[in-house]
Motif scaffolding. Sequence first.
Motif, PDB file in Angstrom:
ATOM      1  N   ASP A  99      73.111  43.240  -7.468  1.00 31.19           N
ATOM      2  CA  ASP A  99      74.352  42.715  -8.523  1.00 31.19           C
ATOM      3  C   ASP A  99      73.815  43.585  -9.773  1.00 31.19           C
ATOM      4  O   ASP A  99      72.698  43.356 -10.310  1.00 31.19           O
ATOM      5  CB  ASP A  99      74.510  41.135  -8.618  1.00 31.19           C
ATOM      6  N   HIS A 100      75.156  43.927 -10.567  1.00 30.33           N
ATOM      7  CA  HIS A 100      74.745  44.373 -11.859  1.00 30.33           C
ATOM      8  C   HIS A 100      74.826  43.474 -13.079  1.00 30.33           C
ATOM      9  O   HIS A 100      75.824  42.830 -12.994  1.00 30.33           O
ATOM     10  CB  HIS A 100      75.951  45.705 -12.361  1.00 30.33           C
ATOM     11  N   ARG A 142      80.932  47.586 -15.444  1.00 24.44           N
ATOM     12  CA  ARG A 142      81.402  48.378 -14.102  1.00 24.44           C
ATOM     13  C   ARG A 142      82.116  47.316 -13.276  1.00 24.44           C
ATOM     14  O   ARG A 142      81.899  46.363 -12.546  1.00 24.44           O
ATOM     15  CB  ARG A 142      79.947  48.427 -13.293  1.00 24.44           C
ATOM     16  N   LYS A 145      81.607  45.419  -9.969  1.00 28.07           N
ATOM     17  CA  LYS A 145      80.194  45.474  -9.811  1.00 28.07           C
ATOM     18  C   LYS A 145      79.325  44.542 -10.568  1.00 28.07           C
ATOM     19  O   LYS A 145      78.443  43.849 -10.284  1.00 28.07           O
ATOM     20  CB  LYS A 145      79.543  47.085  -9.826  1.00 28.07           C
ATOM     21  N   THR A 146      79.794  44.443 -11.842  1.00 25.76           N
ATOM     22  CA  THR A 146      78.978  43.512 -12.974  1.00 25.76           C
ATOM     23  C   THR A 146      79.223  42.296 -12.725  1.00 25.76           C
ATOM     24  O   THR A 146      80.396  41.856 -12.482  1.00 25.76           O
ATOM     25  CB  THR A 146      79.526  44.132 -14.558  1.00 25.76           C
TER      26      THR A 146
END
Length: 384
Positions: A99-100, A142, A145-146
């Motif tokens: 995970d971002h 992102r 993604k974030t």
Amino acid sequence: MTRNHDLAPETLAAQALGFVDPEHKSLVPPVHYATTYERVPGGIGPAGGPGFSYSRNDNPSYTQVESLIQRLEGGEDALVLASGMSAVTAPFMALAPGDHVVVQNVMYWGIRRWLLTFATRWGLDVEFVEAEDLDALRAAMRPGKTRLVWVETPANPLWGIVDLAAAAEIAHAAGARLAVDSTVATPVLTRPLEHGADLVMHSATKFLNGHSDVLAGALVTARKDEWWERIEQVRRDFGTVMGPHEAWLLLRGMRTLHIRVRKACENAMAVAEAMARHPKVSHVLYPGLPEHPGHAIAARQMQGGFSGILSIRVAGGEAAALAAMRRMTVWHSATSLGGTESLAEHRASTEGPGTPVPDDLIRLAVGIEHAQDLIDDLTQALDG
């Protein structure tokens, strides 16, 4: 415990949500030292009502202080944990490897160090950003993604200010959550959930307890969702619970939260204004001063003060800053903040190699003493 949902926060804190012991009518709650509880066979707790099973899961002493913190922050649920660091790490541990996460660059060093070491080794994709710069924050996202944006405001120890409403909008647009370390602001000055945050963290060791005698952390969520359930699981499975006596002390300390925070804010403003006039101070970092770059945002999202902590940069550099530290007699040279006593710290020395903190900076955690005593001591220490 709550007798009136319309009571002011000051009243809720001072009366611990209006607690009266139903059996003995005491106004101070007991300490529940039990670690285990009798269950209904095949279930948890007494038939027909709520109950407890084991104190690594829950304890009546936890729930009393959690209820107060939840009400003061305006959240749906709250957890107390063994320390501020355990409260910080639980939300990250509730994420998945890969995970971002986007994290403020200048913030409490202990969090930054943990993210750079354990969190990255564990598999989180950690990206640091100047979160006060909304364009930089937006560029770091992102979408898809974030998962989490973590900010601190005011941010230790340079006291930058993040626009919480704008940060929440940016995070949510990318499908991420916004978590806010509000240790320095406290719910007295800022309620981040009202600005769109999803989670609030406190090192309750600091202002919430306020007496330098308890290690504690707290989390408040805007909603009970799957992520919150995982955070609860982290606390349970990692065993990062408070002792019942510490929970009782935290609740005791919170009864005076509002008057302590307001006095500390008043003192900090007086100290900041005095230091801004001192010829041997090159910079005063305090969001209450009009020249602070985040002053306008702070004035909008902090009500009743600008916190009880500031930093000064000494004109003579590191050597002059350390010399001033040695000459202080009223200020104690120690780590922490939010207690009744005033503390001074040369943060670069404390944080060590890799710190983004200038070596001429002294962090001043202002207590509730007489402001002039604090100013006089700083003045003589700087003048040498």
